[in-house]
Scaffold this motif. Structure first.
Motif, PDB file in Angstrom:
ATOM      1  N   GLY A  65       0.800  -1.220   0.000  1.00  0.00           N
ATOM      2  CA  GLY A  65       0.000   0.000   0.000  1.00  0.00           C
ATOM      3  C   GLY A  65       0.829   1.263   0.000  1.00  0.00           C
ATOM      4  N   SER A  66       1.899   1.278   0.782  1.00  0.00           N
ATOM      5  CA  SER A  66       2.708   2.497   0.854  1.00  0.00           C
ATOM      6  C   SER A  66       3.466   2.745  -0.447  1.00  0.00           C
ATOM      7  CB  SER A  66       3.669   2.462   2.048  1.00  0.00           C
ATOM      8  OG  SER A  66       4.611   1.427   1.925  1.00  0.00           O
ATOM      9  N   VAL A  67       3.950   1.693  -1.090  1.00  0.00           N
ATOM     10  CA  VAL A  67       4.602   1.871  -2.396  1.00  0.00           C
ATOM     11  C   VAL A  67       3.594   2.467  -3.377  1.00  0.00           C
ATOM     12  CG1 VAL A  67       5.566   0.630  -4.394  1.00  0.00           C
ATOM     13  CG2 VAL A  67       6.408   0.138  -2.091  1.00  0.00           C
ATOM     14  N   ASP A  68       2.395   1.926  -3.396  1.00  0.00           N
ATOM     15  CA  ASP A  68       1.350   2.442  -4.277  1.00  0.00           C
ATOM     16  C   ASP A  68       1.045   3.911  -3.970  1.00  0.00           C
ATOM     17  OD1 ASP A  68      -0.818   2.328  -6.188  1.00  0.00           O
ATOM     18  OD2 ASP A  68      -2.197   2.073  -4.507  1.00  0.00           O
ATOM     19  N   MET A 109       2.562  -7.270  -7.236  1.00  0.00           N
ATOM     20  CA  MET A 109       1.881  -6.341  -8.150  1.00  0.00           C
ATOM     21  C   MET A 109       2.317  -4.906  -7.880  1.00  0.00           C
ATOM     22  SD  MET A 109      -1.972  -8.012  -8.620  1.00  0.00           S
ATOM     23  CE  MET A 109      -2.592  -6.974  -7.364  1.00  0.00           C
ATOM     24  N   ALA A 110       2.418  -4.524  -6.605  1.00  0.00           N
ATOM     25  CA  ALA A 110       2.825  -3.157  -6.261  1.00  0.00           C
ATOM     26  C   ALA A 110       4.254  -2.884  -6.724  1.00  0.00           C
ATOM     27  CB  ALA A 110       2.687  -2.923  -4.759  1.00  0.00           C
ATOM     28  N   ILE A 111       5.150  -3.841  -6.516  1.00  0.00           N
ATOM     29  CA  ILE A 111       6.546  -3.642  -6.921  1.00  0.00           C
ATOM     30  C   ILE A 111       6.666  -3.662  -8.444  1.00  0.00           C
ATOM     31  CG2 ILE A 111       8.863  -4.669  -6.858  1.00  0.00           C
ATOM     32  CD1 ILE A 111       8.308  -5.270  -3.875  1.00  0.00           C
ATOM     33  N   ASP A 112       5.948  -4.549  -9.109  1.00  0.00           N
ATOM     34  CA  ASP A 112       5.961  -4.554 -10.583  1.00  0.00           C
ATOM     35  C   ASP A 112       5.473  -3.219 -11.131  1.00  0.00           C
ATOM     36  OD1 ASP A 112       6.920  -7.155 -10.656  1.00  0.00           O
ATOM     37  OD2 ASP A 112       4.955  -8.059 -11.069  1.00  0.00           O
ATOM     38  N   ASP A 113       4.376  -2.704 -10.568  1.00  0.00           N
ATOM     39  CA  ASP A 113       3.854  -1.392 -10.997  1.00  0.00           C
ATOM     40  C   ASP A 113       4.885  -0.297 -10.761  1.00  0.00           C
ATOM     41  OD1 ASP A 113       1.450  -2.542 -11.757  1.00  0.00           O
ATOM     42  OD2 ASP A 113       0.341  -1.832  -9.986  1.00  0.00           O
ATOM     43  N   PHE A 146      12.728   7.856  -3.275  1.00  0.00           N
ATOM     44  CA  PHE A 146      13.719   7.407  -2.303  1.00  0.00           C
ATOM     45  C   PHE A 146      13.021   6.903  -1.044  1.00  0.00           C
ATOM     46  CE2 PHE A 146      16.320   8.111   1.440  1.00  0.00           C
ATOM     47  CZ  PHE A 146      17.457   7.398   1.113  1.00  0.00           C
ATOM     48  N   HIS A 147      12.006   7.639  -0.582  1.00  0.00           N
ATOM     49  CA  HIS A 147      11.290   7.205   0.620  1.00  0.00           C
ATOM     50  C   HIS A 147      10.581   5.870   0.386  1.00  0.00           C
ATOM     51  CE1 HIS A 147       9.417   7.262   4.465  1.00  0.00           C
ATOM     52  NE2 HIS A 147       8.220   7.215   3.913  1.00  0.00           N
ATOM     53  N   ALA A 148      10.010   5.683  -0.792  1.00  0.00           N
ATOM     54  CA  ALA A 148       9.373   4.398  -1.087  1.00  0.00           C
ATOM     55  C   ALA A 148      10.371   3.256  -0.938  1.00  0.00           C
ATOM     56  CB  ALA A 148       8.774   4.407  -2.493  1.00  0.00           C
ATOM     57  N   ALA A 149      11.598   3.467  -1.422  1.00  0.00           N
ATOM     58  CA  ALA A 149      12.633   2.427  -1.349  1.00  0.00           C
ATOM     59  C   ALA A 149      13.085   2.190   0.089  1.00  0.00           C
ATOM     60  CB  ALA A 149      13.819   2.820  -2.223  1.00  0.00           C
ATOM     61  N   GLU A 150      13.421   3.263   0.808  1.00  0.00           N
ATOM     62  CA  GLU A 150      13.947   3.061   2.163  1.00  0.00           C
ATOM     63  C   GLU A 150      12.853   2.605   3.119  1.00  0.00           C
ATOM     64  OE1 GLU A 150      13.676   4.865   5.206  1.00  0.00           O
ATOM     65  OE2 GLU A 150      12.301   6.386   4.474  1.00  0.00           O
ATOM     66  N   HIS A 151      11.641   3.063   2.944  1.00  0.00           N
ATOM     67  CA  HIS A 151      10.520   2.640   3.782  1.00  0.00           C
ATOM     68  C   HIS A 151      10.250   1.155   3.573  1.00  0.00           C
ATOM     69  CE1 HIS A 151       6.140   2.363   4.755  1.00  0.00           C
ATOM     70  NE2 HIS A 151       6.537   3.078   5.791  1.00  0.00           N
ATOM     71  N   THR A 152      10.306   0.707   2.322  1.00  0.00           N
ATOM     72  CA  THR A 152      10.126  -0.703   2.005  1.00  0.00           C
ATOM     73  C   THR A 152      11.223  -1.543   2.650  1.00  0.00           C
ATOM     74  OG1 THR A 152       8.980  -0.196  -0.051  1.00  0.00           O
ATOM     75  CG2 THR A 152      10.021  -2.374   0.107  1.00  0.00           C
ATOM     76  N   GLN A 153      12.464  -1.073   2.580  1.00  0.00           N
ATOM     77  CA  GLN A 153      13.572  -1.812   3.185  1.00  0.00           C
ATOM     78  C   GLN A 153      13.426  -1.891   4.708  1.00  0.00           C
ATOM     79  OE1 GLN A 153      16.350  -3.521   2.068  1.00  0.00           O
ATOM     80  NE2 GLN A 153      15.368  -3.473   0.082  1.00  0.00           N
TER      81      GLN A 153
END
Length: 185
Positions: A65-68, A109-113, A146-153
């Protein structure tokens, strides 16, 4: 047995602008790590909260959800009603019920998008101002990505740790049960 290097050591991801390569690498690595950490969890383990920690199920839903949402903001759009509804449901295992397989599909699906979206981005738009949330807090395209990447990690690390704790507790219960069960018969 040779191991495959992490994504950041595999070279460029086809079609991704060079300045966005770390975002793609982080998201792809997270997907791999999340599958390894979570795919063998039972339904009960998926929503277990050892010591009050957030469940693995919550983290998987939240990452997707957060990536989206963050990519929505990066595109200069407002979060839609269905995204807000999904946000409210992230920690609830019964809203709707979800298995680890279903949550990993949602995550994929979220990461592919997101990766498809990175391929369409132009480097000259990275510093374009964007706002976040109802308060319209200031950011820019690059900051959001950048936040999407670091938040996901960050959440991936929590999934890995929580999964290990859950499996460790299960092994301890089995060992305790075996010590209490008389041998022979």
């Amino acid at each position: 047995m040779p191991t495959t290097p992490e994504f950041w050591l595999r070279g460029p991801v086809e079609g991704i602008p060079p300045l966005l390569m770390p975002v793609a690498h982080a998201l792809l690595q997270a997907r791999k790590d999340l599958h390894e950490a979570a795919e063998s969890l039972s339904a009960a383990e998926l929503w277990d909260q050892p010591g009050g920690a957030a469940s693995v199920g919550f983290h998987l839903r939240h990452i997707a959800g957060s990536v989206d949402r963050l990519f929505t903001y990066a595109h200069g759009e407002f979060v839609r009603d269905e995204q807000l509804t999904a946000l409210r449901r992230e920690g609830n295992p019964r809203s709707p019920p979800a298995t680890v397989t279903e949550l990993l599909v949602l995550l994929d699906m979220a990461i592919d998008d997101a990766v498809r979206s990175l391929r369409r981005m132009q480097q000259q738009e990275l510093l374009t101002p964007r706002t976040v949330g109802r308060a319209k807090l200031p950011s820019n395209v690059l900051g959001l990505l950048f936040h999407a990447a670091e938040h996901t990690q960050r959440h991936t690390g929590q999934v890995i740790t929580t999964s290990k704790i859950i499996r460790g507790l299960a092994r301890e219960r089995v060992a305790a049960s075996e010590r209490l069960t008389p041998r022979g018969g």
